[in-house]
Design a protein around this motif. Sequence first.
Motif, PDB file in Angstrom:
ATOM      1  N   LYS A   1       6.638 -24.972   4.391  1.00 27.63           N
ATOM      2  CA  LYS A   1       5.739 -25.185   5.527  1.00 27.63           C
ATOM      3  C   LYS A   1       6.158 -24.446   6.786  1.00 27.63           C
ATOM      4  CE  LYS A   1       6.125 -28.890   8.164  1.00 27.63           C
ATOM      5  NZ  LYS A   1       6.379 -30.233   8.712  1.00 27.63           N
ATOM      6  N   TYR A   2       7.286 -23.771   6.743  1.00 28.65           N
ATOM      7  CA  TYR A   2       7.790 -23.156   7.973  1.00 28.65           C
ATOM      8  C   TYR A   2       7.494 -21.664   8.022  1.00 28.65           C
ATOM      9  CZ  TYR A   2      10.366 -27.508   7.758  1.00 28.65           C
ATOM     10  OH  TYR A   2      10.686 -28.840   7.670  1.00 28.65           O
TER      11      TYR A   2
ATOM     12  N   VAL B   1      16.532 -28.869   5.401  1.00 25.08           N
ATOM     13  CA  VAL B   1      15.509 -28.882   6.456  1.00 25.08           C
ATOM     14  C   VAL B   1      15.056 -30.302   6.790  1.00 25.08           C
ATOM     15  CG1 VAL B   1      14.544 -26.563   6.241  1.00 25.08           C
ATOM     16  CG2 VAL B   1      13.722 -28.366   4.723  1.00 25.08           C
TER      17      VAL B   1
ATOM     18  N   ASN C   1       1.803 -27.654  11.974  1.00 24.13           N
ATOM     19  CA  ASN C   1       1.547 -28.323  10.706  1.00 24.13           C
ATOM     20  C   ASN C   1       0.130 -28.083  10.223  1.00 24.13           C
ATOM     21  OD1 ASN C   1       3.853 -30.530   9.998  1.00 24.13           O
ATOM     22  ND2 ASN C   1       3.784 -30.045  12.178  1.00 24.13           N
TER      23      ASN C   1
ATOM     24  N   LEU D   1      -3.424 -28.964   8.646  1.00 20.66           N
ATOM     25  CA  LEU D   1      -4.217 -30.185   8.567  1.00 20.66           C
ATOM     26  C   LEU D   1      -4.593 -30.338   7.104  1.00 20.66           C
ATOM     27  CD1 LEU D   1      -6.585 -29.705  11.600  1.00 20.66           C
ATOM     28  CD2 LEU D   1      -4.986 -31.572  11.296  1.00 20.66           C
TER      29      LEU D   1
ATOM     30  N   PRO E   1      -2.163 -35.440   1.781  1.00 30.58           N
ATOM     31  CA  PRO E   1      -0.952 -35.395   0.963  1.00 30.58           C
ATOM     32  C   PRO E   1      -1.203 -34.592  -0.312  1.00 30.58           C
ATOM     33  CG  PRO E   1      -1.432 -37.633   1.646  1.00 30.58           C
ATOM     34  CD  PRO E   1      -2.607 -36.803   2.039  1.00 30.58           C
TER      35      PRO E   1
ATOM     36  N   MET F   1      10.102 -28.033  -3.933  1.00 29.51           N
ATOM     37  CA  MET F   1       9.696 -28.447  -2.600  1.00 29.51           C
ATOM     38  C   MET F   1       8.222 -28.090  -2.472  1.00 29.51           C
ATOM     39  SD  MET F   1      11.406 -27.428   1.000  1.00 29.51           S
ATOM     40  CE  MET F   1      12.515 -28.794   1.154  1.00 29.51           C
ATOM     41  N   VAL F   2       7.421 -29.094  -2.088  1.00 26.89           N
ATOM     42  CA  VAL F   2       5.970 -28.919  -2.121  1.00 26.89           C
ATOM     43  C   VAL F   2       5.388 -29.339  -0.771  1.00 26.89           C
ATOM     44  CG1 VAL F   2       3.848 -29.655  -3.276  1.00 26.89           C
ATOM     45  CG2 VAL F   2       5.945 -29.389  -4.611  1.00 26.89           C
TER      46      VAL F   2
ATOM     47  N   LEU G   1       2.084 -30.080   2.010  1.00 30.38           N
ATOM     48  CA  LEU G   1       0.850 -30.875   1.984  1.00 30.38           C
ATOM     49  C   LEU G   1      -0.323 -30.092   1.407  1.00 30.38           C
ATOM     50  CD1 LEU G   1       1.080 -32.447   5.542  1.00 30.38           C
ATOM     51  CD2 LEU G   1       1.367 -33.639   3.362  1.00 30.38           C
TER      52      LEU G   1
ATOM     53  N   ARG H   1      -0.989 -40.271   4.816  1.00 33.84           N
ATOM     54  CA  ARG H   1      -0.468 -39.812   6.107  1.00 33.84           C
ATOM     55  C   ARG H   1      -1.427 -40.096   7.251  1.00 33.84           C
ATOM     56  NH1 ARG H   1      -1.651 -34.051   7.441  1.00 33.84           N
ATOM     57  NH2 ARG H   1       0.279 -34.124   8.604  1.00 33.84           N
ATOM     58  N   TYR H   2      -2.361 -40.993   7.011  1.00 37.50           N
ATOM     59  CA  TYR H   2      -3.351 -41.263   8.046  1.00 37.50           C
ATOM     60  C   TYR H   2      -3.282 -42.711   8.495  1.00 37.50           C
ATOM     61  CZ  TYR H   2      -5.005 -36.917   6.107  1.00 37.50           C
ATOM     62  OH  TYR H   2      -5.065 -35.625   5.673  1.00 37.50           O
TER      63      TYR H   2
ATOM     64  N   LYS I   1      -3.562 -35.243  21.999  1.00 31.65           N
ATOM     65  CA  LYS I   1      -3.557 -33.778  21.822  1.00 31.65           C
ATOM     66  C   LYS I   1      -3.723 -33.372  20.368  1.00 31.65           C
ATOM     67  CE  LYS I   1       1.478 -33.256  21.720  1.00 31.65           C
ATOM     68  NZ  LYS I   1       2.670 -32.846  22.438  1.00 31.65           N
ATOM     69  N   GLU I   2      -3.270 -34.227  19.446  1.00 32.19           N
ATOM     70  CA  GLU I   2      -3.405 -33.842  18.041  1.00 32.19           C
ATOM     71  C   GLU I   2      -4.850 -33.914  17.551  1.00 32.19           C
ATOM     72  OE1 GLU I   2       1.125 -34.067  16.956  1.00 32.19           O
ATOM     73  OE2 GLU I   2       0.038 -35.838  17.528  1.00 32.19           O
TER      74      GLU I   2
ATOM     75  N   ILE J   1      -9.319 -33.764   8.730  1.00 28.54           N
ATOM     76  CA  ILE J   1      -9.019 -35.096   9.243  1.00 28.54           C
ATOM     77  C   ILE J   1      -7.734 -34.938  10.064  1.00 28.54           C
ATOM     78  CG2 ILE J   1      -8.496 -37.501   8.686  1.00 28.54           C
ATOM     79  CD1 ILE J   1     -11.301 -36.678   7.832  1.00 28.54           C
ATOM     80  N   TYR J   2      -7.839 -35.230  11.327  1.00 33.67           N
ATOM     81  CA  TYR J   2      -6.714 -35.046  12.243  1.00 33.67           C
ATOM     82  C   TYR J   2      -5.827 -36.282  12.226  1.00 33.67           C
ATOM     83  CZ  TYR J   2      -9.638 -31.296  14.032  1.00 33.67           C
ATOM     84  OH  TYR J   2     -10.408 -30.172  14.139  1.00 33.67           O
ATOM     85  N   THR J   3      -4.543 -36.085  12.420  1.00 34.35           N
ATOM     86  CA  THR J   3      -3.638 -37.220  12.525  1.00 34.35           C
ATOM     87  C   THR J   3      -2.410 -36.803  13.322  1.00 34.35           C
ATOM     88  OG1 THR J   3      -2.524 -38.976  11.276  1.00 34.35           O
ATOM     89  CG2 THR J   3      -2.349 -36.757  10.389  1.00 34.35           C
TER      90      THR J   3
ATOM     91  N   VAL K   1       1.247 -35.684  13.863  1.00 40.25           N
ATOM     92  CA  VAL K   1       2.212 -35.028  12.990  1.00 40.25           C
ATOM     93  C   VAL K   1       3.622 -35.450  13.386  1.00 40.25           C
ATOM     94  CG1 VAL K   1       0.721 -33.058  12.571  1.00 40.25           C
ATOM     95  CG2 VAL K   1       2.451 -32.906  14.342  1.00 40.25           C
ATOM     96  N   ARG K   2       4.470 -35.442  12.375  1.00 39.84           N
ATOM     97  CA  ARG K   2       5.808 -35.960  12.584  1.00 39.84           C
ATOM     98  C   ARG K   2       6.857 -34.886  12.351  1.00 39.84           C
ATOM     99  NH1 ARG K   2       8.490 -41.218   9.894  1.00 39.84           N
ATOM    100  NH2 ARG K   2       8.947 -39.748   8.249  1.00 39.84           N
ATOM    101  N   ASP K   3       6.420 -33.689  11.984  1.00 42.18           N
ATOM    102  CA  ASP K   3       7.360 -32.618  11.650  1.00 42.18           C
ATOM    103  C   ASP K   3       8.338 -33.037  10.555  1.00 42.18           C
ATOM    104  OD1 ASP K   3       6.334 -30.596  13.148  1.00 42.18           O
ATOM    105  OD2 ASP K   3       7.687 -30.834  14.835  1.00 42.18           O
ATOM    106  N   SER K   4       7.829 -33.739   9.547  1.00 41.47           N
ATOM    107  CA  SER K   4       8.681 -34.051   8.403  1.00 41.47           C
ATOM    108  C   SER K   4       8.867 -32.779   7.592  1.00 41.47           C
ATOM    109  CB  SER K   4       8.016 -35.077   7.491  1.00 41.47           C
ATOM    110  OG  SER K   4       7.582 -36.183   8.216  1.00 41.47           O
ATOM    111  N   ALA K   5       9.964 -32.729   6.841  1.00 43.03           N
ATOM    112  CA  ALA K   5      10.162 -31.607   5.922  1.00 43.03           C
ATOM    113  C   ALA K   5       9.162 -31.762   4.776  1.00 43.03           C
ATOM    114  CB  ALA K   5      11.580 -31.633   5.402  1.00 43.03           C
ATOM    115  N   PRO K   6       8.886 -30.680   4.048  1.00 46.88           N
ATOM    116  CA  PRO K   6       8.031 -30.831   2.863  1.00 46.88           C
ATOM    117  C   PRO K   6       8.701 -31.792   1.866  1.00 46.88           C
ATOM    118  CG  PRO K   6       8.351 -28.517   3.409  1.00 46.88           C
ATOM    119  CD  PRO K   6       9.302 -29.291   4.259  1.00 46.88           C
TER     120      PRO K   6
ATOM    121  N   SER L   1       3.139 -37.687   0.325  1.00 46.60           N
ATOM    122  CA  SER L   1       3.102 -37.106   1.672  1.00 46.60           C
ATOM    123  C   SER L   1       4.394 -36.377   1.991  1.00 46.60           C
ATOM    124  CB  SER L   1       2.881 -38.209   2.696  1.00 46.60           C
ATOM    125  OG  SER L   1       1.756 -38.951   2.332  1.00 46.60           O
ATOM    126  N   ASP L   2       4.387 -35.710   3.134  1.00 47.77           N
ATOM    127  CA  ASP L   2       5.564 -34.927   3.509  1.00 47.77           C
ATOM    128  C   ASP L   2       6.762 -35.813   3.804  1.00 47.77           C
ATOM    129  OD1 ASP L   2       3.879 -35.709   5.533  1.00 47.77           O
ATOM    130  OD2 ASP L   2       4.363 -34.062   6.863  1.00 47.77           O
TER     131      ASP L   2
END
Lengths: 397, 371
Positions: free
Chosen positions: A37-38, A269, A280, A282, A285, A298-299, A301, B35-36, B73-74, B271-273, B275-280, B295-296
Amino acid sequence: MQRKKECVAMLLAGGQGSRLYALTTNIAKPAVAFGAKYRIIDFPLSNCINSGIDTVGVLTQYQPLILNEYIGNGQPWDLDRTYGGVHILSPYQAKTHSSWYEGTANAIYQNLHFMKMYNPEYVLILSGDHIYKMDYAAMLKAHKKSGADCTIAAINVPLSEASRFGILNTNPDGSIYQFEEKPKIPKSTLASMGIYIFKAEKLFSYLEADDKNPNSSKDFGKDVLPAMLNAGEKMFSYCFDGYWKDVGTVASLWQANMDLLGENPEFDVGDKSWKIHSRNPLAPPEHIGEKGKVTNAMVALGCEIYGTVENSILGSNVIVEEGAVVKDAVVLANSVIKANATVSYSIIDENVTIGKGAKIGVAKDPNAEIVVLGRGLTVGDNVVVSEGQKHENDILA
Amino acid sequence: MAKTAIGVIFANLHDENVPELVRRRTMASIPFGGRYRLIDFVLSNMINSGITTVGLMTSNNYRSLIDHIGSGKEWDLARKDGGLILLPPFSERHDKMYTTRLEALSSLTGFLSRRNEKYVVVADCDGVAKFDIADIIDYHESKNADITLVTHYGKVGNRSDFMLVDANEDGRITEIKHTPHVKEGTKADIFINVMVINRQFLLNIVEDSVTHGFTSFESDILIKQLNSLKLYRYDFQGYYAGIDSMAAYYKHNLELLNKEVRDELFGDRDIYTKVRDSAPSKYGEEAVVKNSLISDGCVIEGVVENSILFRGVKVEKGAVVRNSIIMQDNIIGKNTTLNCVITDKNVVVSDQKTLSGCSTLPYFIQKGTRL
């Protein structure tokens, strides 16, 4: 009261990255996707914000569209600020001259006015070519403590690779007595990471002098740093011993991606104490289907996986149809691997479509070479792409 | 369409549907679909239809909602003109806090009279669907209606408060029944708590209600004044997931495992939500994942089947998660087996446990539980 920033970062992001072949045909190297994702630039930008540096100039030149759009107003990194924040600095036309950035030093020189706007005490120079987590605040602290005019971040590399780097020869106290750019016979294995902190006034005066020197190639490593050393300025090394990977070649980019996998990955990461921020997608999951099989992967969204994914990294919204096998591969966002196709030991760029039953690459082995398929191309049904091939156009038969 | 309507979202109405999930949050901030949160669907529908001003009505337990929404803002709702406007409880010194929709709307007169858009889209957070709000407004406009109620033909669930709406061929409402006694499972046109009202008209009825001492929007306005008002029904025919009980919450979450449902909800609109900047998410050597949404930030070393995993869930080696909904930052320990379980946020189930519910009565584990 005059407002000021203690330290301003300048991120050199203009590089073409020609050794990444099709992956950089339309985008600058710092915008190349990494780790599902980066993008590469997420790492220096996240390091900046995590180190408390909130003013960053990003110098772009080569194919800047995707990079500019990605950075936007800097909001994903909390770099949307009323004073400071992230700024894209592209080459511009001035009253008396206009020119492209000619070298790393010239690029910074052309943006002297930007740095001076913040009246900084220190300037941090970064490049957008590496994957690493580093606390620049700790480096700045060391720089202040030593009272150096310039501090160069350095890492120990294997002796066999040392001649690819700028090598620092240092005294026991860390002060540098010699700087050798890509030496044939290296005297040490301490390689410059291309990360410098300067006293701002020193940097400005050396850049001005360098600009007037007709014999200069206008490069930090070749010109500015040696000039400072020759003039007897105080220069120190700052040793870094974490993970640091140059992802300038296809093989190193592939390996750096693989370094994210495993229970105790070489590079994590998911480390919550040093978050990597990014823009990110949109997307919902990811969905793993009834017949899907995903191991050591590693997958991101939005993926839909109905086939097999093993030892691989998938960007957002990748579709792997039933019977398809993705192994030892890096597949970037929005690509589709159709039914019964196999993808092995490859890097597949964004928006690629691989036709039904197609066969990309060979099983990974030390002699095999990585396949690279460029952005947006289509591979026809049952087409075979043999190992090591690099393509940027459709392969329909 | 852009500047013709504003949105008003009720965050707390229907909290009684799923008391377990709203102990410490609002209906709007109930996590849904990996994630929503429920509000994301309502808010995204509004944004995707060009609405840029949304008032968000809250009455209690809204801390989690504010945390989720932030500045807006998101959702692209951090704006100079309009944007997301939080409307927490407000009362003059001697008034009671509002308890009904009508009382809540009365407290909005300031907000409503400062805007100049023609319509107000009022929506609650008890359903998940993809509405084309622009189309509903077009319909409302073409009927020259005072109020358009959005209905969905479906089974009457076991909610304690609902309205059945009959209309003639033209869509004009002929009868409204407020929570009638009907056999559970009877099919009817049910009001799904989304409506379009002319802003000026809304201001008038609110003022009128105060002078007449009306308290219920449903019985005092809609039902009593059915014949004098131009009330129309908009029949929504898409996928609708009404969250009217824990069983429904469970069922509709798992319905997202259907590709058709996912395609309808997420297909051509975002669909907006937050974000948490989680890793994949990461899948280990021994991971076995089938028919699930992940989810991430998840790390999966065990088995996951027919389940929804929210962000940052860890499924350790030998653990088996089936037919379950696992919310944010859960840890499912080694060799633990879960079947038909809903775990709220931050639950840790230690090693070697076996927990099971059934599909009509999923086993629920509260937020933060350590088992």
